[in-house]
Design a protein around this motif. Sequence first.
Motif, PDB file in Angstrom:
ATOM      1  N   GLY A 641     -68.524  70.812  56.850  1.00  0.00           N
ATOM      2  CA  GLY A 641     -68.702  71.556  55.437  1.00  0.00           C
ATOM      3  C   GLY A 641     -68.094  72.721  55.396  1.00  0.00           C
ATOM      4  O   GLY A 641     -68.370  73.451  54.329  1.00  0.00           O
ATOM      5  N   LYS A 653     -63.065  83.645  54.802  1.00  0.00           N
ATOM      6  CA  LYS A 653     -64.017  83.504  53.572  1.00  0.00           C
ATOM      7  C   LYS A 653     -64.613  84.865  53.724  1.00  0.00           C
ATOM      8  O   LYS A 653     -64.996  85.791  52.903  1.00  0.00           O
ATOM      9  CB  LYS A 653     -64.829  82.487  53.328  1.00  0.00           C
ATOM     10  CG  LYS A 653     -65.315  82.165  51.927  1.00  0.00           C
ATOM     11  CD  LYS A 653     -65.640  80.933  51.797  1.00  0.00           C
ATOM     12  CE  LYS A 653     -66.234  80.534  50.205  1.00  0.00           C
ATOM     13  NZ  LYS A 653     -66.907  79.417  49.791  1.00  0.00           N
TER      14      LYS A 653
ATOM     15  N   TYR C 268     -57.114  64.647  49.126  1.00  0.00           N
ATOM     16  CA  TYR C 268     -58.098  65.395  48.382  1.00  0.00           C
ATOM     17  C   TYR C 268     -57.691  65.664  47.115  1.00  0.00           C
ATOM     18  O   TYR C 268     -56.426  65.394  46.712  1.00  0.00           O
ATOM     19  CB  TYR C 268     -58.210  66.938  49.153  1.00  0.00           C
ATOM     20  CG  TYR C 268     -58.899  66.955  50.487  1.00  0.00           C
ATOM     21  CD1 TYR C 268     -58.190  66.849  51.663  1.00  0.00           C
ATOM     22  CD2 TYR C 268     -60.305  66.751  50.714  1.00  0.00           C
ATOM     23  CE1 TYR C 268     -58.497  66.828  52.977  1.00  0.00           C
ATOM     24  CE2 TYR C 268     -60.708  66.587  52.046  1.00  0.00           C
ATOM     25  CZ  TYR C 268     -59.999  66.942  53.018  1.00  0.00           C
ATOM     26  OH  TYR C 268     -60.768  66.721  54.090  1.00  0.00           O
ATOM     27  N   ASN C 274     -61.826  70.760  49.255  1.00  0.00           N
ATOM     28  CA  ASN C 274     -62.356  69.534  50.128  1.00  0.00           C
ATOM     29  C   ASN C 274     -62.865  68.788  49.264  1.00  0.00           C
ATOM     30  O   ASN C 274     -64.284  68.334  49.407  1.00  0.00           O
ATOM     31  CB  ASN C 274     -63.075  69.957  51.130  1.00  0.00           C
ATOM     32  CG  ASN C 274     -62.478  71.242  52.106  1.00  0.00           C
ATOM     33  OD1 ASN C 274     -61.312  71.042  52.222  1.00  0.00           O
ATOM     34  ND2 ASN C 274     -63.173  71.610  52.973  1.00  0.00           N
ATOM     35  N   ASN C 355     -66.170  74.271  47.952  1.00  0.00           N
ATOM     36  CA  ASN C 355     -65.878  74.064  49.440  1.00  0.00           C
ATOM     37  C   ASN C 355     -67.252  74.480  50.299  1.00  0.00           C
ATOM     38  O   ASN C 355     -67.620  74.332  51.391  1.00  0.00           O
ATOM     39  CB  ASN C 355     -64.846  74.935  50.151  1.00  0.00           C
ATOM     40  CG  ASN C 355     -63.543  74.294  49.897  1.00  0.00           C
ATOM     41  OD1 ASN C 355     -63.502  73.082  49.442  1.00  0.00           O
ATOM     42  ND2 ASN C 355     -62.448  74.932  50.031  1.00  0.00           N
ATOM     43  N   THR C 356     -68.287  74.863  49.456  1.00  0.00           N
ATOM     44  CA  THR C 356     -69.516  75.380  50.229  1.00  0.00           C
ATOM     45  C   THR C 356     -70.381  74.290  50.114  1.00  0.00           C
ATOM     46  O   THR C 356     -71.488  74.101  50.911  1.00  0.00           O
ATOM     47  CB  THR C 356     -70.189  76.648  49.560  1.00  0.00           C
ATOM     48  OG1 THR C 356     -69.312  77.590  49.521  1.00  0.00           O
ATOM     49  CG2 THR C 356     -71.236  76.944  50.252  1.00  0.00           C
ATOM     50  N   PRO C 358     -70.174  71.011  50.435  1.00  0.00           N
ATOM     51  CA  PRO C 358     -70.442  70.007  51.357  1.00  0.00           C
ATOM     52  C   PRO C 358     -71.288  70.147  52.560  1.00  0.00           C
ATOM     53  O   PRO C 358     -72.076  69.562  53.160  1.00  0.00           O
ATOM     54  CB  PRO C 358     -68.854  69.760  52.024  1.00  0.00           C
ATOM     55  CG  PRO C 358     -68.179  70.058  51.087  1.00  0.00           C
ATOM     56  CD  PRO C 358     -68.628  71.383  50.084  1.00  0.00           C
TER      57      PRO C 358
END
Lengths: 831, 230, 394, 58
Positions: A641, A653, C268, C274, C355-356, C358
Amino acid sequence: MTISRRSFLKGAMAGSAASLIGPGLLTTAAAGVTEQGVWKTAGSHWGAMNALVKGGKVAEVKPFGADQYPTEMLNGIKGLIYNPSRVRYPMVRLEWLKNRHNGDRTTRGDNRFVRLTWDAALDLFHEELERIQTDYGPWALYAGATGWRQTGQVHSCGNHMQRAVAMHGHFVKKVGDYSTGAGQVILPYVLGSTEVYSQGTSWPLILENSKTVVLWGNDPYKNLQVGWNCETHESYAYLEQLKAKVAEGSIRVISVDPVRTKTQKYLGCEQLYINPMTDVAFMLGMAHTLYNEGLYDQEFIDAYALGFDDFIAYVQGEAEDGEVKTPEWAEAICGVPAERIREFARLLAADRTQLLFGWAIQRQQHGEQPYWMGAVLATMLGQIGLPGGGISYGHHYSSIGVPSSGASAPGAFPRNVDAGKTPEHDNTDFQGATSTIPVARWIDCLLNPGQTIQYNGAEVTFPDIRMCVFSGCNPWHHHQDHNRMKKAFHKLETVVTIDYAWNATCRFSDLVLPACTQFERNDIDIYGSYSNRGVLAMHKLVDPLFHSRSDFDIFTDLCRRFGRDEEYRQGLDEMGWVKKLYDECREANKSFVPAPTGDQSTFSMPEFTQFWKEGYVDFGPGENWVRHADFRQAPEVNALGTPSGFIEVSSRKIDRYGYDDCRGYPTWMEKAERSHGGPNSDRYPLWLQSVHPDKRLHSQMCESEELRATYAVQGREPIYLSPQDAEQRGIQDGDLVRVYNDRGQLLAGAVVSDDFPPGVVRLQEGAWYGPVGPEIGALDTYGDPNTLTLDLGTSKLAQAPSANTCVVEIERFEGEAPAVTAFGGPTLVEI
Amino acid sequence: MRESLASSAAADSQTGGGAPLDGASEGLLCRWLSTLLGAELDEPTLARYRQGEAAPLLGYLCEAHGLDEQAGRIEAALSRLVMFTTPRLELAADFAELFLADARSGAPPYASLYLDERQGFLGAPAERMEARLAEAGFAVKREVGEPADHLAVMLDYLGHRLERLAETEGAEALALRRELATFLEHELCSWLPRLVARSAEVRTASDLYPALLALTEAYCRRLAERLRLA
Amino acid sequence: MKIIATLWNTLKKPPVHISLGVIIIVSFVAGIVFWGGFNTAMEYTNTEEFCVSCHEMEDNVYQELQTTVHWSNRTGVRAICSDCHVPHNWTSKIARKMQASKEVWGAIFGTIDTPEKFEAKRLELAQHEWARFKANGSLECRSCHDYNSMDWDKMSDEARRFMEPAAERDQSCIDCHKGIAHKLPEQMGSEDPMLARLVREATSVSLDEGQRYYSAKSVDLFTDPELTQRAGVLQVATGVNIVDTQGDSVKLEIPAWRKEKGFGRVLYEDFGQNIGSAVLNKDIAQDDALIEVQETDVVDEMTGLPWGRVNVALWAEKGVYLENREALWETAGQTYRDACSVCHTEPAPEHFDANTWPAMFSGMVGFTNMSAGTQELVLKYLQMHSSDYAEGAH
Amino acid sequence: MAEVKNESRAGGKRREWLAFLFVTAVVVPLLTIAVVGGYGFVVWMLQVFVLGPPGHGG
């Protein structure tokens, strides 16, 4: 003559006295036959159990059949139900009753209470909610805090409180928790999942495949006694097998810990001493060895990870600090000899190694770094996804590692307002403040409303909170630095607490409502926690004691104040809900196995009434499973993830956030205060660790009189210290000592033990806070470590609690010791 | 009216209080104490107390049992209530502080907390009291929500039994008298002194309730003696 | 033969001995008797008792009916077999009675006389009825239920959310209420009921070429119209364009982005996000004939990985696509709120970025009872409503 | 001749009644059933091959 006068007295007395004599407390009743008692099933965080109920009283408690390794805390259950600290009636603080929110709030703490009827108490509660929503707005009401409540899915008190309050109006919520605050924020960036609450590689595979098991600041033998659901301690069977393997020498278990832990003594394994709070320095030294001796798995890194080069440049001294992180550099900080660091690194790289990290090392300043560094080490070793290899952050919690049955578990009483319904006050304007605050910063929020802080890549503006509601959660146990909390609490206009015992949070509240314990209501839960071994019927053993009621009952009654009690409970009563949750679970478990015989489901569950009579349904054992195996097998399709889908040794990030206390890759940073030569260690040389208690679940069960008697020293919480430190300060085992630093002072009972190295002392968290008075700096008479701990965010990333960054000094207590007030109810304050 | 009572009590005490026990009056006295210890005073009842309506009861206590000192202490406490702006609330807070708050501080009126080694609620004394109530055909009202070993419940029971005593004579009365004496000695006088001692440690706003507890303890002791004597 | 001849002669000649009146009256009466007997016989074949006289019916569907609302309910209004399975219009009823000869055949030769045989044929039998109801707009249901006389206030909110739009479209009841009286065939599975309803609804969406649709569940992809050469899986709630239809399959065009590290198997929804659209087999992902690469080596600053924009066209089954994702998002949102509020306050979708989610989701999903299909949809819902997409986030 | 006629008349009368009853009780009912059955069969076949499942109406 006298007889007549006496009869005259009776006559005269009868006349005037009649009005002064009440109707009496007794009614006529047929002489009940004394029944011989019935065995019922129940459950708790300490374990599922069978209880004998005789004459309306819990006579005996014994472990549940499936629990082969019951904890001795089960003996404290009766002490918990009948403990003198029970909240028996709805109570309101006199000062607050008289002047409501304009009253003198500095007296909050040990103030005088008055009894109320339930209706009067709930009317007050409703009036306050109305006042806050109308005079202020949702930003002024904080009802987000949740705690370990009690087991049971119907009576989950956090759900009840938040649903009822949400049906009335919006409120400030929280994110994160005190157990794994830093870990659950950093690991998604690194391993693509919160990891700390996820099922881990099954124990049988570890026992089969691992050659080395590293317990890093981890004490599973102590912490597995309790679990989130009704625990049945299945992990202990595997710990027993591990002990045998250590004895026969087929597995080397090494406990990296300054203290000789209960697990180490049980397993009889080795210990690697390390200075407190220096894990990152130690791991950097290991990384340097692995890299420069070519022991790391470059192939694994190329296929599964990103950002290794930036990190290794930092280790090699090519980053701006220019320091090469050699074992010698590390030794100066972590106190582990350089040769030992090299040897340890080689050992881990030599064969299959399973890293098991505890939660204590992330509950310190810069707590994100050791967890990040652990993941990087595991990546360099290249065993992530192999059975018995890689890293796990949870094998000490709620039987993670016991193969899960894969069955569906029952849901819970709803926590949100029903779909399509709106609250009485549908105002969602938080006036620029953030509606969700990091939980560990709630005291900062009370002290500095309107201030903006950095949190996890975003900005959080503190709302101006005026009222708090706590249900089954003891923030006065969770949070650090009690004296700072007292200042913050002076700013609150109203605090309402619903609990079953007079803990510190109740004594610092204005309105206290008595909830009953889980043994005084019917409920349902799973047993085995992560192994999800089966569903357990939690029979009601006795009626609610005194005037206490179940949370379900209390909040239904509260919603009646605004006419929505039917909607609140969706027209079902207690047993209706237990049956509904069971039937839904049964339906979810009827996964159609397309066998020719049709409805042959993998987890057939009996019909409800039969289940309720038998007391449990067993789903059977689960199959073994390896964490990250699917990622290792196909990294693209089973991507992690993380933003890239791969392991991120350095995270662009986070780098982009530009935080000084959490950089783009794991780094060693000095702490605000640190023992063994760190800052402030000259004035306060001893490091205070406040680990999870051995004979309690956090603060629960501290009120159980018998159980506390087995460990209290002179009626105080025991503080463990080394023989050398004791001798230096002229302290004998069993002495009363005063423990202090700049933030506070407390009394505790000294226990001198050679399990502890010089410079390290332990006060287990969960000891009830019992200050002499509400004044700032008042002596805590029982020994709650949070009187001394530092209230500081781990970093701008996670803003999590840093309880384990704390240095103290100890001295023998002279003079006449004040009585313990931790368990006393409110004592009088000069009016 | 008060003077005449006091004088006759004095006369009576000189004769060693040998006068026979008047079950009805003692029963009323017990049920009065049970009411006071069972719940907080509401506004009208407090007003009646402050107008002295309890005088006959207090007078009877002095005159029949020679408890002048304890009775005087109560009257003094009642008169000093004038100092408070909200006397009812202050008394309610005292009541809560002593009896209702956390049972480790204050003076919780439950026999189990003193006699049972586990120091929890609903200990052996509660079970014994429940059996005793059942045997006499009584039970605690549900809405009261207190276990059987609450002091107010025990006094209420005692009140009923004393009234029963008034209606019996001869051998049956003697047996009942002896039974009540043992009940008082084992189930009340065994822990009331400790209750009174704990109530003294708590700094309450008014002296009323500590005085009341002291009175109850003394009265029970005197009653036990009187029952043994006659 | 002689008898017929004499009979024919008698008929031809006018009656000699029997008076015309008698003939007419007797014939008339015989007609009435015949009509009575014929109808009684026919009506008897409409009774429940007759239908369940075959044990195949009594042991299976009859038992199942007894667990449903059509058997016992608040008002005691009951439906028997013929109310739904025999057309009320006379002509169709007669046709159905003749069609019943197949059932007689089945009874004699025992095509479904054991539970196992019945279970195996259940889907086929069910499909016959579904097709009939679909064609006549659930005519038999409407003989008791009428959209115009539904009192919306009395209806529960959850039901009303689906029924009111259905009433406006005068939608055929069977679209959503398959399995109302008897058990659904296993193949329909015990998927999340709300999701299953959307999948059933998709079966009646007509697909026009060139239009954009969204998959109602994960769909297998093939390289050939006969759907034999597996090429990968299209994830739920993915946007596709229909470019061709052939019989029961359609050709889908999937515009997507993919990472160029590795084999590029995962497609995607958007650059640098993602959010899964499809997963292709290794060989397909590398086959330039099938994958039309429109852009390549576009570096994503956040991770330093090169991405490429592609377009791929593959075949898949019909009847699993919806015009838009609103109903899917609503179901996913409700499932997320219910499942994740069991233990703690569920964070708002816009609390994390695409993207966080998942990471958060994979850490927590173990606590819920979501099936794989539901998990896929809920994660995509959270990502499509994350701070990257919701305006004024946090 | 007459008895022949009588007999034929009686026989004729009896035969006529027999034929009449036979026709009204057997032939016509069977014919009707056949017609209705056939009609049903035809409609069914139309449905299977031409009209598709029943029920455009209503």
